[in-house]
Write an enzyme that holds these catalytic residues in place. Structure first.
Site, PDB file in Angstrom:
ATOM      1  N   THR A   1       1.094  -1.114  -0.150  1.00  0.00           N
ATOM      2  CA  THR A   1       0.335  -0.099  -0.078  1.00  0.00           C
ATOM      3  C   THR A   1       1.219   1.084   0.032  1.00  0.00           C
ATOM      4  O   THR A   1       1.834   1.122   0.765  1.00  0.00           O
ATOM      5  CB  THR A   1      -0.786  -0.259   1.208  1.00  0.00           C
ATOM      6  OG1 THR A   1      -2.020   1.300   0.704  1.00  0.00           O
ATOM      7  CG2 THR A   1       0.123  -0.297   2.866  1.00  0.00           C
ATOM      8  N   HIS A   2       0.278   2.191  -0.663  1.00  0.00           N
ATOM      9  CA  HIS A   2       0.871   3.847  -0.152  1.00  0.00           C
ATOM     10  C   HIS A   2       0.296   4.640   0.312  1.00  0.00           C
ATOM     11  O   HIS A   2       0.232   5.741   1.016  1.00  0.00           O
ATOM     12  CB  HIS A   2       1.181   4.519  -1.594  1.00  0.00           C
ATOM     13  CG  HIS A   2       2.043   3.857  -2.898  1.00  0.00           C
ATOM     14  ND1 HIS A   2       1.172   2.866  -4.142  1.00  0.00           N
ATOM     15  CD2 HIS A   2       2.998   3.372  -2.424  1.00  0.00           C
ATOM     16  CE1 HIS A   2       1.823   2.348  -4.581  1.00  0.00           C
ATOM     17  NE2 HIS A   2       2.805   2.083  -3.934  1.00  0.00           N
ATOM     18  N   ASN A   3      -0.164   4.162   1.418  1.00  0.00           N
ATOM     19  CA  ASN A   3      -1.555   4.670   3.010  1.00  0.00           C
ATOM     20  C   ASN A   3      -0.830   4.413   3.790  1.00  0.00           C
ATOM     21  O   ASN A   3      -0.300   3.326   4.646  1.00  0.00           O
ATOM     22  CB  ASN A   3      -2.916   3.533   2.770  1.00  0.00           C
ATOM     23  CG  ASN A   3      -3.434   4.276   3.738  1.00  0.00           C
ATOM     24  OD1 ASN A   3      -3.098   4.762   4.323  1.00  0.00           O
ATOM     25  ND2 ASN A   3      -4.499   4.353   2.995  1.00  0.00           N
ATOM     26  N   PRO A   4      -0.130   5.492   4.077  1.00  0.00           N
ATOM     27  CA  PRO A   4       1.104   5.605   5.691  1.00  0.00           C
ATOM     28  C   PRO A   4       0.111   5.309   6.582  1.00  0.00           C
ATOM     29  O   PRO A   4       0.403   4.826   7.838  1.00  0.00           O
ATOM     30  CB  PRO A   4       1.358   6.987   5.672  1.00  0.00           C
ATOM     31  CG  PRO A   4       0.635   7.706   4.767  1.00  0.00           C
ATOM     32  CD  PRO A   4       0.487   7.066   4.263  1.00  0.00           C
TER      33      PRO A   4
ATOM     34  N   ASP B   1      -7.083  -5.436   0.965  1.00  0.00           N
ATOM     35  CA  ASP B   1      -8.305  -4.564   0.271  1.00  0.00           C
ATOM     36  C   ASP B   1      -9.675  -4.390   1.419  1.00  0.00           C
ATOM     37  O   ASP B   1     -10.013  -5.605   2.061  1.00  0.00           O
ATOM     38  CB  ASP B   1      -8.106  -5.680  -0.686  1.00  0.00           C
ATOM     39  CG  ASP B   1      -8.871  -5.061  -1.708  1.00  0.00           C
ATOM     40  OD1 ASP B   1      -8.713  -3.409  -2.105  1.00  0.00           O
ATOM     41  OD2 ASP B   1     -10.497  -4.876  -2.359  1.00  0.00           O
TER      42      ASP B   1
ATOM     43  N   ASP C   1     -14.657   5.429   9.373  1.00  0.00           N
ATOM     44  CA  ASP C   1     -14.325   4.905  10.908  1.00  0.00           C
ATOM     45  C   ASP C   1     -15.852   6.629  11.233  1.00  0.00           C
ATOM     46  O   ASP C   1     -16.175   6.062  12.449  1.00  0.00           O
ATOM     47  CB  ASP C   1     -12.935   5.975  11.108  1.00  0.00           C
ATOM     48  CG  ASP C   1     -12.439   4.891  10.850  1.00  0.00           C
ATOM     49  OD1 ASP C   1     -13.010   3.405  10.091  1.00  0.00           O
ATOM     50  OD2 ASP C   1     -11.340   4.525  11.092  1.00  0.00           O
TER      51      ASP C   1
ATOM     52  N   LYS D   1      -9.214   1.079  18.806  1.00  0.00           N
ATOM     53  CA  LYS D   1      -9.430   0.309  17.386  1.00  0.00           C
ATOM     54  C   LYS D   1      -9.084  -0.878  17.099  1.00  0.00           C
ATOM     55  O   LYS D   1      -9.228  -1.433  17.162  1.00  0.00           O
ATOM     56  CB  LYS D   1      -9.722   1.839  16.890  1.00  0.00           C
ATOM     57  CG  LYS D   1      -9.257   1.045  15.125  1.00  0.00           C
ATOM     58  CD  LYS D   1      -9.579   1.992  13.729  1.00  0.00           C
ATOM     59  CE  LYS D   1      -9.272   2.001  12.591  1.00  0.00           C
ATOM     60  NZ  LYS D   1      -9.159   2.745  11.831  1.00  0.00           N
TER      61      LYS D   1
END
Length: 197
Positions: free
Chosen positions: A7-10, A67, A153, A177
């Site tokens: 992923t490129h999502n930090p 995903d 969220d 969470k």
């Protein structure tokens, strides 16, 4: 041991590292820096495998790919695999959330049932592939609440909270969470597979 997260999502990298830290402190989740593959699958599993295969090929390391999305019963399971693009191709989280709330504006609370799905693929450099799934049941609030989390969220109310004291995931601490999220649930299924790496 290093495992690449495709992923490129930090936010996802940090979340995975927090989840992993308690169960496998020897496992280091590293960010993927390669080209982003086209996610043209129509299921969470297909898209997770596309990403994990690309990351394993690019890095030569075992690769994980998540995903995930939110599935709303009254919308037939949508946004589902289209969660990140629900309001268009820009991946605009605020617009996605606003559109979903607008689509449900006249739906009564008992019918706002939803769940977060996390499907995680593990692909090893030698070609072994595994897929696990974690679901987090709940329902959708009528307006956003809390400054924590990301994506949907702030409107997702997890099941299992005391009546009258319910909070969205946006109201939960990061620790709360991580302890109960869809990714944490999928990771429980993934642990035996990681032990065999």
């Amino acid at each position: 041991m290093r495992v690449v997260l495709a992923t490129h999502n930090p936010h996802k990298v940090a979340e995975f590292q927090q989840i992993v830290a308690s169960a496998r402190p020897d496992l280091e989740i590293i960010a993927y820096d390669g080209p982003e593959p086209v996610e043209d699958g129509v299921t969470f599993a297909e898209n997770a495998l596309i990403k994990a295969r690309a990351a394993a090929r690019h890095t030569g390391l075992a690769a994980l790919a998540d995903d995930s999305g939110i599935c709303v019963d009254v919308l037939g399971g949508s946004p589902g695999v289209f969660s990140a693009y629900w309001a268009g191709q820009k991946k605009d989280a605020a617009a996605n959330l606003e559109l979903l709330l607008d689509q449900l504006h006249d739906i009564a609370d008992p019918h706002r049932v939803a769940h977060f799905n996390s499907t995680i693929a593990l692909v090893t450099p030698d070609g072994r592939e595994h897929v696990v799934v974690g679901n987090w049941p709940g329902r959708l609030a009528t307006e956003a609440s809390g400054g924590g989390g990301f994506g949907y969220d702030p409107i997702f109310i997890p099941d299992g909270q005391a009546a009258g004291a319910e909070r969205t995931v946006g109201d939960l601490s990061a620790e709360e969470k991580q302890a109960q999220s869809h990714r944490a649930r999928a990771f429980v299924e993934l642990l035996p597979l990681l032990a065999n790496l």
